[in-house]
Design an enzyme around this catalytic site. Structure first.
Site, PDB file in Angstrom:
ATOM      1  N   HIS A   1       0.945  -1.521  -0.119  1.00 49.92           N
ATOM      2  CA  HIS A   1       0.127   0.241   0.483  1.00 49.92           C
ATOM      3  C   HIS A   1       0.464   0.929  -0.345  1.00 49.92           C
ATOM      4  CE1 HIS A   1      -3.972  -1.426   0.995  1.00 49.92           C
ATOM      5  NE2 HIS A   1      -3.169  -2.789   1.282  1.00 49.92           N
TER       6      HIS A   1
ATOM      7  N   ASP B   1       3.295   9.118  -2.383  1.00 46.43           N
ATOM      8  CA  ASP B   1       2.653   8.744  -1.474  1.00 46.43           C
ATOM      9  C   ASP B   1       1.772   7.607  -2.750  1.00 46.43           C
ATOM     10  OD1 ASP B   1       0.408   8.132   0.510  1.00 46.43           O
ATOM     11  OD2 ASP B   1      -0.164  10.211   0.110  1.00 46.43           O
TER      12      ASP B   1
END
Length: 469
Positions: free
Chosen positions: A155, A362
């Protein structure tokens, strides 16, 4: 029907408040459908690890959790996961700490998860392991004799080879990923970085989605996570959201709201965001008293020194900006160190003319998608998005910026404030289409169908194998 066994650091039990994150909602739905189990850490600390499993079932979702010792948490979670892997994978090699105790604790806890999960797993179960806390878990499960289909999803970003090689025993860690059948990343960039490492550092080969190392072939895919767009859009017009919307708008007194919502983390670019906003105030005195930046930043990982530092830095920056530009009835920054339930957060998003999402790096950044989903279709706000967020590969009609540049942050705020309604609607419609089509269910299906395909391939080959024998 095969059961789904989800294994992650923490377990999110369903609740009636409706304030769970999108990932938890999607996995819970899959677990209900397959009668599966979610395995993870309870979040509790025990004096001595016993291996005791706490079973629970909430709203049709079964969970199995273990307590960890304080040393486990220090070495595995605060240590290797969040002082070593997290900064390194977010390109902050300057903050990464390498310690043998950290690595030892990480492997010890992963082995404890393997010991916990393996007795619960049946031969036809599908195993889905999540995130950087659990990279070697698949290999440990294989070592215990499990031949199930296994997938792993990362993730967070996968770092470039030149950074990853700074990690002691990096090849040993990456080798464990080849215990899985399918390995997923959010973007093609992270996938390409993984392929590059396998080819250059380990001598493996890449053929499309198939990556081979030492005779073992896995599938490595890009599969960007989404949100439950329809649910979030509904939440934005709920009673709680509408009440929050009105509360925020009244407090603004007709001023434009810029909103940022992030965990208090150095990867989110909060210091750079504040500096960019300060540059905007300096360059555009005509906007003084007409705009407010509300930054919501709940604390996280307070035991880690680098997180204590970023909090102190932001406290000082918010104070300096307000001290320099405030008037008796206006403060340009509202800096809030608390979180809000999802429905109230949706109301805040909807009240904001600008969503400022500017991470330095991110894996995805679901706040960007939530901001889009919460907007009023007839009067949508403008999303300003870092080009270094995974979401930038999908939300191309946001105002994409370099978050390291105060001038770009300032210019994008100026442009967003002046953007005509028709342009705002056109950009929002394009982004909303993507958010709805590639939502959290699409992401889940994208990944699990690959694992199911592994099963079909095995079944198709089985008669041939038996005939050959």
């Amino acid at each position: 029907m095969s059961r789904l066994i989800v294994i992650s650091n923490r377990v999110s039990r369903p609740n009636k408040s409706g304030n769970q994150g999108g990932l938890a909602v999607a996995l819970a739905q899959a677990l209900r459908e397959s009668r599966g189990i979610w395995v993870g850490w309870s979040g509790e600390i025990t004096e001595n690890f016993t291996g005791h499993i706490g079973f629970s079932e909430d709203e049709g979702v079964k969970t199995a959790t273990i307590d960890l010792e304080e040393q486990d948490v220090d070495e595995y979670y605060n240590g290797y996961a969040n002082k070593t892997l997290w900064p390194l994978f977010h390109f902050r090699i300057d903050l990464a700490e390498y310690a043998r105790d950290f690595e030892g604790g990480y492997n010890r806890v992963n082995q404890r998860f393997a010991d916990t999960a393996s007795p619960l797993i049946e031969p036809e179960d599908i195993i889905w392991v999540h995130d950087y806390h659990m990279i070697p878990l698949g290999q440990m499960l294989r070592d215990k004799g499990l031949n199930n289909r296994m997938g792993f999803f990362l993730h967070i970003p996968w770092p470039p080879t030149r950074l990853l090689v700074s990690l002691p025993h990096h090849t040993k860690l990456v080798q464990t990923l080849f215990a899985y059948d399918v390995v997923g990343f959010h973007t093609e960039e992270w996938l390409e970085s993984f392929r590059h490492y396998i080819e250059r550092e380990m001598g493996g080969t890449v053929n499309g989605d198939f990556v081979t190392l030492n005779g073992r072939t896995i599938q490595a895919i890009a599969c960007p996570i989404g949100i439950n767009a329809q649910e979030f859009s509904r939440a934005a017009v709920s009673d709680a959201a509408s009440s929050m919307f009105e509360q925020v708008r009244r407090s603004l007194q007709h001023r434009a709201l810029i909103v940022g919502v992030d965990r208090l983390d150095y990867s989110k670019g909060l210091e750079e965001r504040f500096n960019g906003y300060a540059r905007f105030l300096k360059d555009h005195p005509e906007h003084h008293r007409n705009v407010v930046l509300t930054q919501i930043a709940p604390p996280s990982r307070g035991e880690v020194e680098s997180y204590q530092h970023i909090r102190a830095t932001l406290d000082a920056l918010a104070g300096r900006i307000n001290g320099e530009y405030s008037d008796v009835d206006w403060s340009p920054v509202r800096y809030v160190n608390q979180g809000y339930p999802r429905d109230k957060l949706a109301g805040i998003y909807r009240a904001a003319q600008i969503g400022l999402v500017t991470p330095l790096r991110d894996g995805m950044n679901l706040v960007a998608k939530e901001y889009v989903a919460a907007q009023d279709p007839e009067d949508p706000g403008v999303l300003i998005l870092s080009r270094f967020a995974g979401a930038a590969t999908q939300l191309k009609d946001a105002l994409l910026i370099n978050p390291y540049s105060p001038e770009e942050v300032s210019d994008s705020i100026t442009r967003a404030l002046a953007m005509p309604l028709e342009e705002r609607k056109r950009r929002w419609q394009s982004m909303m289409k993507c958010v709805e089509e590639q939502d959290i269910s699409w992401w889940r299906q994208c990944f699990t169908e690959r694992l199911m395909a592994v099963q079909r391939e095995v079944e198709e080959k089985k008669p041939q194998i038996e005939a050959a024998e």
